[in-house]
Design a protein around this motif. Structure first.
Motif, PDB file in Angstrom:
ATOM      1  N   PRO A 181      -6.171  -0.216   4.129  1.00 11.72           N
ATOM      2  CA  PRO A 181      -7.045  -0.869   3.140  1.00 11.72           C
ATOM      3  C   PRO A 181      -8.051   0.127   2.581  1.00 11.72           C
ATOM      4  O   PRO A 181      -8.772   0.773   3.341  1.00 11.72           O
ATOM      5  N   SER A 226       1.357  -4.723  -4.686  1.00  7.14           N
ATOM      6  CA  SER A 226       1.319  -3.579  -5.607  1.00  7.14           C
ATOM      7  C   SER A 226       0.897  -3.997  -7.012  1.00  7.14           C
ATOM      8  O   SER A 226       0.266  -3.214  -7.733  1.00  7.14           O
ATOM      9  N   CYS A 261      -2.735  -4.055  -6.979  1.00  9.12           N
ATOM     10  CA  CYS A 261      -3.181  -2.659  -7.074  1.00  9.12           C
ATOM     11  C   CYS A 261      -3.050  -2.133  -8.498  1.00  9.12           C
ATOM     12  O   CYS A 261      -3.921  -1.399  -8.981  1.00  9.12           O
ATOM     13  N   TYR A 315       0.831  -1.207   0.000  1.00 11.04           N
ATOM     14  CA  TYR A 315       0.000   0.000   0.000  1.00 11.04           C
ATOM     15  C   TYR A 315       0.871   1.265   0.000  1.00 11.04           C
ATOM     16  O   TYR A 315       0.576   2.242  -0.689  1.00 11.04           O
ATOM     17  N   ASP A 364      -0.170   3.401   4.252  1.00 11.86           N
ATOM     18  CA  ASP A 364      -0.856   2.147   4.586  1.00 11.86           C
ATOM     19  C   ASP A 364      -2.352   2.420   4.738  1.00 11.86           C
ATOM     20  O   ASP A 364      -2.774   3.548   4.972  1.00 11.86           O
ATOM     21  N   CYS A 415      -4.326  10.397  -2.877  1.00 13.13           N
ATOM     22  CA  CYS A 415      -3.329   9.504  -2.291  1.00 13.13           C
ATOM     23  C   CYS A 415      -2.288  10.336  -1.543  1.00 13.13           C
ATOM     24  O   CYS A 415      -2.187  11.548  -1.731  1.00 13.13           O
TER      25      CYS A 415
END
Length: 770
Positions: free
Chosen positions: A187, A344, A347, A178, A185, A592
């Motif tokens: 979720p 990742s 992701c 993450y 970090d 982000c």
């Protein structure tokens, strides 16, 4: 009168009491046997699902556990462990008093003697070898208030940065994955997303065994969306969860990263990517695309994963064609020497298809332990509490100002990770180890190194509620209270902070982990006054946590114990903007934590296994969990129901391998490799594992499978590669095991590889037409 006399004579009155029912105000009709005097609302202390429950108390003892019908996570349901959780409190395995080893035997002592013995030893060691010669290994089982207090004392009281948690063995790869993708970090998803997704991709996630209550959220999907979601299960083993699957993908062990890259290749090749999302919400696409298109064509990925090209195209089409796709994973991904990059890569797949920050769409790690999230946020192990960076001077100043300590006291870097601590002990660099609520003598890989290292310590201190295998070899035991005997919070996989209410008083001379740390701090001059003078109750600690987290991603500032009770838990961030918490991270307008506010698309590479099968060790060992037991069984080994369901370890063997070994279900065999041998494993012949693979649960110290696992760690997260190592099986009729004549055969995956260019083009065209 006659009936009572008859019952007394025939002993029927005993059975009548046991099997009769009474009316209960909380739950209606319940069994009369051990009917509670009261019910106390709380939260389960086992896994990271975070189920709400009631603890039934009678005569000051917990006697029942029932699911909380109003709790969002579990809606009144519990797994077998949750249903019997009250039994752990009065378990015969409890440590009820502090203990010191005298003349080779652990003996009960008073707290003052235990604290003085340990504090004197710690001071002596630090005076001779330096502050870092003392280390601490924590857990994922504490309350967040316990974590924060312990971390604060270890880092700022003992002034050693050699502090880590056993969560490094299970969730560290998700944390680092993450961080490198989103800059922090956390979720991004919510359990609610399971009930809104069109496609649910479960990768190395046997939720039916390990997080069974999550199946309820998937089951709600049809009611929510009007149609059943497409469920994809990616796993080398046909686990229980695979029974739910519309598509079961029997991937080769530890090839998930290559699969994710291969799916990205096909999606970009076919033009199925979300170009608008990529442009507006991600960075690094050009380099990422070049990397994937040059190195991960379908035929190459087929060779790595053992899947045929047609399956790869079908999988990519289903995932990319969904308007909302949810990717969830657990230890099958994390417990890998390339776990961080695999996270990742998952992701990456979500990002190129726009599956982030919207209902039913996200990459989502499912946490192992009940409060692994709490230690990530406030445990003070890999970061300063509140997701601050040790290396950032402003983060250190801010934290020091909030808690009113000199900034010079805040560490400038992370200390040794869990495996590095063991290595440092083995080198003679660390002389004292404080282990809290974890059991490395069962859970750690490379038991040979671990046991050799622990013998070199000047002192081993174990703080635990239970007499674990590690506690048995301790020099000093700090006896801790456990679940239901203390008050605080747990944070689950979806970032939901839940209140865990104290239901009964601690047994014997035990104290809450927080109180142990605070009382211990008084034996170090000035430390109690500096760190804990304002901590009079658990809510005082929680209020400091709120101040520490204010303005950070993991913002608790809008929470309170009262709000947690009222709402049945609250998801962070919770503040003035999100007073009741926020369900999803990285929604539109919620950036982000990267330099440009965008998620990073990262060019990542699959790596082959560090230890391949050979002619002498031709089988791949996979380890994992079962629903009936918990981790190293410190909590569950004395619970009759759970032991009736899963009393010992077993080994799953494919029928073809069983035929070669001339064994059948119920036989006893042993497994071995160059690191050790595990004996008396009961055979289960089954096609849930393919030829060349075997599976053994890791819970059982009597059949300690981590004697065989390899000390291969992810270089970024330091998480061990628990899932793959080379072994052989030895049976009575085949005492030498399976010996292959050809070394090359041993390394092959027992799947039909598709590397023929003509067949590859045909398969691709047939999928495109479909």
């Amino acid at each position: 009168m006659f009936k009572k006399l008859f019952n007394k004579i025939t002993n029927n009155d005993i059975k009548e009491d046991k099997y009769s029912y009474i009316k209960d105000k909380q739950f209606g009709t319940i069994a009369k046997d051990n009917a509670p005097d009261k019910w106390v609302k709380s939260t389960c202390g086992y896994c990271g699902v975070g189920c709400g429950l009631y603890i039934g108390v009678k005569d000051g003892k917990p006697v029942r556990t029932k699911g909380d019908p109003e709790h969002f996570v579990s809606r009144g349901t519990l797994c077998p462990k949750g249903l019997t959780e009250h039994e752990i409190v009065r378990s015969s395995n409890r440590v009820t008093t502090p203990m010191i080893k005298k003349d080779g035997k652990l003996q009960a002592v008073e707290w003052d003697e235990a604290f003085k013995t340990v504090s004197d030893k710690f001071k002596s060691i630090q005076a001779q070898y330096g502050k870092e010669a003392v280390a601490c290994i924590s857990t994922g089982q504490f309350l967040t208030e316990d974590f924060y207090t312990l971390g604060k004392f270890v880092q700022l009281g003992l002034e050693t940065s050699n502090y880590d948690g056993n969560t490094t063995l299970c969730m560290a790869s998700a944390v680092m994955g993450y961080k490198q993708t989103f800059g922090a970090d956390g979720p991004p998803a919510s359990y609610e997303d399971f009930s809104h997704a069109d496609v649910i991709m479960l990768i190395g996630a046997n939720i039916a065994d390990n997080h069974p209550i999550l199946k309820l959220h998937i089951a709600k999907n049809k009611k929510t969306t009007g149609k059943k979601p497409k469920i994809i299960v990616i796993d080398p083993r046909f686990c229980k969860t695979a029974n739910m699957a519309d598509m079961f993908v029997p991937i080769a062990p530890r090839s998930d990263l290559a699969l994710m890259n291969g799916l990205c290749y096909i999606i970009m090749e076919q033009g199925w990517e979300d170009t608008k999302f990529i442009k507006n919400r991600t960075s690094g696409y050009k380099e990422f695309r070049k990397h994937i298109m040059s190195k991960y064509p379908p035929q190459e990925v087929a060779n790595i994963t053992g899947l045929d090209v047609k399956t790869l195209y079908e999988l990519a089409k289903v995932y990319a064609g969904a308007s909302k796709a949810l990717s969830a994973w657990t230890m099958g991904v994390n417990q890998s020497s390339i776990g961080t990059d695999t996270v990742s890569a998952i992701c990456n797949l979500a990002l190129i298809t726009g599956n982030l920050g919207k209902k039913g769409a996200a990459p989502f790690s499912i946490t192992g332990q009940c409060n692994a999230m709490g230690t990530r946020e406030f445990g003070f192990t890999s970061s300063i509490p509140g997701y601050r960076n040790f290396a950032n001077i402003q983060d250190r100043i801010d934290f020091a100002n909030i808690i009113d300590v000199p900034v010079e006291l805040i560490p400038k870097k992370r200390g040794y990770s869990y495996p590095q601590i063991i290595d440092a002990i083995d080198r003679g660099e660390i002389k004292a180890l404080w282990v809290t609520a974890t059991n490395p003598l069962v859970s750690f890989p490379d038991q040979n190194k671990l046991r050799r290292a622990l013998k070199k310590l000047d002192i081993l201190v174990v703080q635990d509620a239970f007499m674990s295998e590690t506690a048995e070899i301790a020099d000093v035991i700090f006896s801790a209270a456990t679940w239901s005997e203390k008050e605080g919070t747990y944070t689950n996989s979806e970032r939901r902070c839940n209140y865990a209410q104290k239901a009964v008083e601690p047994i014997g001379l035990t104290m809450s982990d927080t109180n142990i740390v605070i009382e211990f701090s008084k034996y170090f001059e000035g430390k109690y006054e500096l760190l804990f003078k304002d901590f009079k109750c658990s809510e005082d600690i929680f209020n400091e946590i709120k101040r520490v987290s204010a303005g950070q991603l993991c913002d608790y500032s809008g929470m309170s114990y009262e709000k947690l009770k009222q709402l049945g838990g609250v998801q962070w961030p919770c503040n003035e903007t999100y007073p009741d918490g926020k369900k999803r991270l990285y929604t539109k307008g919620f950036e982000c934590k990267t330099e440009d506010g965008k998620a990073r698309l990262l060019p990542l590479d699959w790596q082959p296994l560090a230890e391949s099968c050979s002619k002498n060790f031709p089988l791949n060992l996979n380890t994992g969990r079962t629903v009936e037991q918990w981790h190293t069984r410190t909590k569950t080994k004395t619970i009759e129901l759970l032991n009736d369901l899963a009393p010992e370890a077993w080994v799953e063997i494919n029928p073809k391998d069983a035929a070669t070994l001339q064994v059948k279900s119920g036989d006893r065999i042993k497994i071995g490799n160059k690191r050790g041998v595990v004996e008396e494993l009961i055979v289960k012949v089954t096609e849930v594992v393919r030829q060349g693979d075997i599976f053994v649960p890791f819970h059982f110290s009597e059949q300690l499978i981590n004697n065989l696992t390899i000390a291969d760690f992810d270089p970024q997260s330091f998480e061990p590669n628990f899932k793959q190592c080379a072994v052989n099986i030895y049976s009575e009729k085949l005492p030498q095991g399976i010996i292959l004549e050809d070394e090359k055969v041993a390394g092959e995956i027992s799947h039909q590889f598709v590397d023929n260019e003509i067949k590859y083009e045909k398969e691709k065209q047939s999928v495109n037409k479909g």
